[in-house]
Each structure stands twice: as structure tokens, then as C-alpha cells.
Design an enzyme around this catalytic site. Sequence first.
Site, mmCIF file in Angstrom:
data_model
loop_
_atom_site.group_PDB
_atom_site.id
_atom_site.type_symbol
_atom_site.label_atom_id
_atom_site.label_comp_id
_atom_site.label_asym_id
_atom_site.label_seq_id
_atom_site.Cartn_x
_atom_site.Cartn_y
_atom_site.Cartn_z
ATOM 1 N N HIS A 76 90.659 64.271 -34.696
ATOM 2 C CA HIS A 76 90.084 63.942 -33.388
ATOM 3 C C HIS A 76 90.218 62.464 -33.043
ATOM 4 O O HIS A 76 89.369 61.890 -32.350
ATOM 5 C CB HIS A 76 88.617 64.374 -33.309
ATOM 6 N N HIS A 94 83.019 60.665 -34.435
ATOM 7 C CA HIS A 94 84.137 60.752 -33.496
ATOM 8 C C HIS A 94 85.249 59.743 -33.831
ATOM 9 O O HIS A 94 84.982 58.668 -34.397
ATOM 10 C CB HIS A 94 83.643 60.483 -32.075
ATOM 11 N N SER A 109 78.842 59.496 -32.512
ATOM 12 C CA SER A 109 79.690 58.354 -32.168
ATOM 13 C C SER A 109 79.766 57.369 -33.323
ATOM 14 O O SER A 109 78.764 57.116 -34.008
ATOM 15 C CB SER A 109 79.119 57.644 -30.932
#
Length: 567
Positions: A132, A241, A359
Site C-alpha cells: 500500500h 499506511h 497513519s
Amino acid sequence: MEASSCLRYQVRGFGSFRIWLCLLLLLVLQNCSPVLSDSPYLVGMGSYDITGPAADVNMMGYANTEQIASGIHFRLKSRAFIVAEPNGKRVVFVNLDACMASQLVNIKVLERLKARYGDLYNENNVAISGIHTHAGPGGYLQYVVYIVTSLGFVRQSFDVIVDGIEKSIVEAHNNLHPGKIYVNKGDLLDAGVNRSPSAYLNNPAEERSKYKYNVDKEMTLVKFVDDESGPVGSFNWFATHGTSMSRTNSLISGDNKGAAARFMEDWAEKNGLPKQTGVASSDDLGFLHMTSVLPRRVSTIIPEPDEITDDLMQLASSFEASGGRRLEGSNITRRIRSSQENNAKFVSAFCQSNCGDVSPNVLGTFCIDTHLPCDFNHSTCNGKNELCYGRGPGYPNEFESTRIIGNRQFLKAVDLFNSASEEIQGKIDYRHTYLDFSQLKVSVSTSTGGPQVVKTCPAAMGFAFAAGTTDGPGAFDFKQGDDKGNPFWRLVRNLLKTPGKEQVECQAPKPILLDTGEMKEPYDWAPAILPIQIIRIGQLVILCVPGGILQFVNPRMSVKLEVHVVL
């Protein structure tokens, strides 16, 4: 020769020569049997370059049309892991330094594997996942919504990923040797935060009370040990992420997970793996902590200006111009794409887990104009989402943030790698099917506590989607958490596709901005029928489903069952 045969020889009075021959054969078989049973699996690792086009190609992840590649931060890889029973089933897990896998990529890879190995590797036992990163070339997926910002399909991006996956699996296949597998897990607290904490607080209190944190902090690591060479690889799952690199970055990068993988492979090479035991000493980790404060982009991945060598000159000479010919005398390109080909090498993958709202920008969210914290509920600054950004630990240097978050994951992985002692044992198995996610029936509890059967509907993107996130804010006047919408954007939406009454009611209370599941021109904008896959290696179970990765231990089983969902 069986023992009963030897006994018959002795009873019938055969010569001493045959008796000693039988005893010798028995001794050989006894000495061989522990070798056959000592390692229940064959394990093989492989990796190959998938960097792709590094200029003039839109990047996949932020959906920002202005984010066009213009160079390389560090190169991307496909990392493959094969586990096989000596005379039974086998499975393949591939981790890509890419935003996500692609059904079209999977189909082409399986076609190539079938041409090489027949039915040995197929859609049932091959799983492909992405880390990702939001800093890789785009255009390799087949649905409109994923390639609209890259202005369509990019064949060069697609071909290099397919080629790299195939080569990494071939290398892993060629390196299959008897070995053991271990699993370990532990919490990593400083590499991910919830980027929508207000949304999490909308969960019922009884639900939130089940968890210590508002995001998953657990890392689970799988360690592979070759009987002859020692430790040869590992992969782990952790939720954060791939957005340490911002939406304005234009350099190809594996972001924090790609960096962590390179750190661990560099550490293994420094320690002589897979030839040595692979336990880091305090001096090793002390050195890593010391170098982690140096103002480099990503450790030793990017050389300093005075480190440019003849290899770079050779690499430049190897490039081909249109209509030109390749210059002789350089094999540097092959060495960059696959070093130590067909030889055992340490392969480390840092896989993505349930990172939906996790995050790596752990310092919090701030307005870029006032430097004050953003609005807690809508992540805006004076009503504008474009001004609200999360800050990484290396702020304002996003290269440093990438290195720090990657280094934190790496150090935790080394700790788990060194202390891994729970051996994975048991049969290998797998299942695969396709489900139409637009027509699933689900049983839910009503407000009165009774059961109710509801049905899913085609995919749709809401107004809040267009606001983006604090890792990469959207544009215009969209806001996170918007459950109303506005007339102007409804008018714009209707020029593309007006959602029907049934779809509006099904998606409520989310107002529909793009009815992607029902948009078919020039072809499907989003998939409806998607693959579901289960891979089991002893007590380790990997659930491959569209969306993300989860992990849990089943408390009802006598043996701990590690389950990871690859989305």
C-alpha cells in the site's frame, strides 16, 4: 530391506554376510529417518525488481493527477515465499512494493506459471498482496476508478510487475530446501496512529472497551529457517499506511514498509545471513540506532553524492534509446533487478495489515497556514480540508519520516525474529472462491436486539470520500464525515450517472457522489465479483479478501490459530 526380511534370513540360516548387510541397511535407514521427519516443510524465498517507469507516469494511491513520477527514491521489489509439504500441497505468498495487487496482474502471472509448471501453482494456492505504498507507478489495474488519474492503462507498469512476480516465484521455487517455520508477535506502539479518532469514538462503548488502543498495534512475524543455510527470510504484518511520502512526492518509493524491508535485508547481509544464525548483537542494534539519526533519505539505500561509483556510469550506459542499440560490456541492469540469482539469499517482506485508518504521521494533524491542530471532527482548517495535513516524526522532511517509521518497524521485526520460538507445524491447505459483493445477504442485530437479514448493493463513493484524508487531503469544498452532500456536486454527479432509488436507499445514510458499482462506460468502473482465498500452514491461516488485513487468535482452539486477512 525390511526388518522382517532380515529376521527370516537369520532363522533360515543364511550366511553372516547377508545378516550384516541387513543390519547395515537398518542402520542407514535409522540415520536417515530423523532427517526426513525433522523438517516438515520445504521453504523457498525469492525477490525481483518491479520498479517500473520512473518518469512521466501518474502514481497510484493518492489519486492526484499532478503527482507524476520524476525519479527514484529507492527501487521496488516483489518478494515471494513458498512453503511445501515434501510430498504434498504447497502455497505461495507474494508481497509487492506496490499500492495493491491487481486481478489482471494475477491472471497474467498464473498464465505464466502454468506454462512453466503446469498445475503446480494456480489461483487456489498463490496469494499476491501489496504494501500500500502511495509512491509507486500507477495504471496497472483494469477498472476505471483505479486508473482514471493515470489517464488509462499503462502497459509498462503492468508488464514490469507481472515479470517481477513471476521471476520472484521462479527464484523461490528454485531455492526450495527442507526447513522450519516459526511465528512470533508483539506490540509496536510508535509507528501508527488513528487518523480518524472522532469516527472511532462513534463506536459503542462496549465495542471500544474490548481493545487497548484505537488502532491495531500488534506485529506478527513469520521466520523461515533453512536446515543447511540457517535463517533465510521472514515476513510480518503490521498496520500502518504507506503515506510517509506525501501526495506532492514525485520519487518512486516503497515508503516506510519498503524501507523497513530493505533495512532488514541489509542487516541480514551485514550479519552474513543466511550463512550464520542471524541473531543481532547489541553492537549491531546500537549501530542502527546511531545511524538512525543521520540526515539521510533512507539509510544506505540512497548513496550520498560522494558515493557515486563506476556502477552508476555502467548503468547509464546500459539504457537503450529508441531505435538505438544496447551498449556492450555491462551487466549492471541484471544485477540491480536480481542480485545473487538462483542462490540462497535473505528475503524480508513487511506486509500490510488492517491499515484502513492507521497513519504513519504520528505527530498529529495541523493546519499548514496557522500550524494549529485541525478541526477534530472534520479534519478541516477554517472549513477547508486542503489545509489539514498529518505530520510524520521527521517533519518537515518526509524522507526522514519514511526512514524513521521504516526503522521502527524494522527494529521490532528484528526483535521478534531473534526471539521467535513457536514452531509452525501441521498440514498445508487452501481454498479459493469468487463472491458477488453486490448481492450478499448479511444477518445483523436490530435496535431491539433481534436478528435482521439485510443485503449489500453495488459499490458507491460518498461525498466524504472526496475530502481524502489527513495523509492526503482532497480538493474543493468536500469534508470528512459529510452525510448531507450538496446540490452542485449532485448535478455534476448526474452528468456521469444518476443513482436509482434502490441504490440511494441501500447506501443511506451515505450520500452518493459516484455510483461506481453501476457505472459501465467505457467499461466497469469498479468490481463486484471478487476473490476470497484461505491459505493454511499449520496453525497459521491467511485469509485473502478484498480490503485489508486482520489477525486474531482463536480462543476456542487448543492450538493458537494465527489468522491474517489480506485485503
